[in-house]
Design a protein around this motif. Structure first.
Motif, mmCIF file in Angstrom:
data_model
loop_
_atom_site.group_PDB
_atom_site.id
_atom_site.type_symbol
_atom_site.label_atom_id
_atom_site.label_comp_id
_atom_site.label_asym_id
_atom_site.label_seq_id
_atom_site.Cartn_x
_atom_site.Cartn_y
_atom_site.Cartn_z
ATOM 1 N N LEU A 81 21.863 -45.987 16.684
ATOM 2 C CA LEU A 81 22.462 -46.287 17.985
ATOM 3 C C LEU A 81 23.985 -46.258 17.970
ATOM 4 N N VAL A 82 24.560 -45.871 16.862
ATOM 5 C CA VAL A 82 26.010 -45.837 16.713
ATOM 6 C C VAL A 82 26.627 -44.693 17.508
ATOM 7 N N SER A 83 25.924 -43.552 17.535
ATOM 8 C CA SER A 83 26.465 -42.413 18.273
ATOM 9 C C SER A 83 25.325 -41.538 18.789
ATOM 10 N N PRO A 84 25.591 -40.798 19.863
ATOM 11 C CA PRO A 84 24.559 -39.931 20.438
ATOM 12 C C PRO A 84 24.027 -38.923 19.421
ATOM 13 N N TRP A 85 22.734 -38.709 19.459
ATOM 14 C CA TRP A 85 21.991 -37.758 18.658
ATOM 15 C C TRP A 85 21.904 -38.126 17.177
ATOM 16 N N LYS A 86 22.291 -39.327 16.861
ATOM 17 C CA LYS A 86 22.140 -39.781 15.486
ATOM 18 C C LYS A 86 20.686 -40.176 15.257
ATOM 19 N N LYS A 87 20.174 -39.871 14.053
ATOM 20 C CA LYS A 87 18.787 -40.158 13.704
ATOM 21 C C LYS A 87 18.715 -41.376 12.790
ATOM 22 N N SER A 88 17.665 -42.155 12.983
ATOM 23 C CA SER A 88 17.412 -43.262 12.068
ATOM 24 C C SER A 88 16.841 -42.685 10.777
ATOM 25 N N PRO A 89 16.983 -43.428 9.693
ATOM 26 C CA PRO A 89 16.201 -43.038 8.513
ATOM 27 C C PRO A 89 14.728 -43.162 8.884
#
Length: 170
Positions: A81-89
């Motif tokens: 949720l830190v930046s758009p389009w970032k994936k979680s592990p």
């Protein structure tokens, strides 16, 4: 080889077969679909047409919310949720199922024809070059009529999509 699909979180609660695939599967889900779980649970509207099925699905939605709220999983999701389009592990559901949450950023590109979660699914599919797994036939029809270059599998074709050597490029 692990198969990957874009899917909504609620699909895991409704369709138990998604949790016991014939081979390893990763479900890539937009964060908005996780938030939809809370909305579905709090809504007085039935999720399923039969009361018994509705109670069953609501129980599984509570369990799924609990899974996503487990401290380690919650921490992994928060990283996305830190930046758009970032994936979680990857969140390990069981030995064959992994969930990755993506902070998809809905834009107005498909906003008039599709609801925000549908838009997130489309954009995520396009971005990750992954097929969408859905039970919404109206959604499939809208994708076809709009000529959106994504591959969509109906939930009824899940086993085929997992096992068949279907090219995932489109």
């Amino acid at each position: 080889m692990e198969r990957r699909f874009v899917a909504e979180a609620v699909m895991l609660a409704i369709y138990g077969q998604l949790l016991v695939p014939a081979q390893p599967v990763e479900y890539v889900m937009p964060y908005s679909s996780l938030m939809e779980l809370y909305d579905l649970l709090e809504s007085p509207e039935p999720i399923m047409s039969m009361e018994e099925d509705d109670t069953y699905v609501r129980t599984y939605i509570k369990g799924l919310i609990g899974f996503f709220e487990e401290p380690l999983n919650k921490k992994k999701i928060e990283r996305a949720l830190v930046s758009p389009w970032k994936k979680s592990p990857g969140l390990l559901v069981n030995q064959r199922v992994t969930v990755t949450v993506v902070y998809a950023l809905e834009n107005a590109e498909y906003g008039e024809r599709f609801d925000p979660i549908e838009t997130d699914l489309i954009l995520l599919s396009l971005r990750e070059k992954l097929p969408i797994l859905t039970d919404q036939l109206e959604f499939v029809d809208k994708v076809i009529h709009a000529s959106i270059p994504v591959q969509v599998f109906d939930i009824e074709d899940f086993d085929y999509a997992v096992e068949a050597d279907v090219p995932m490029e489109f």
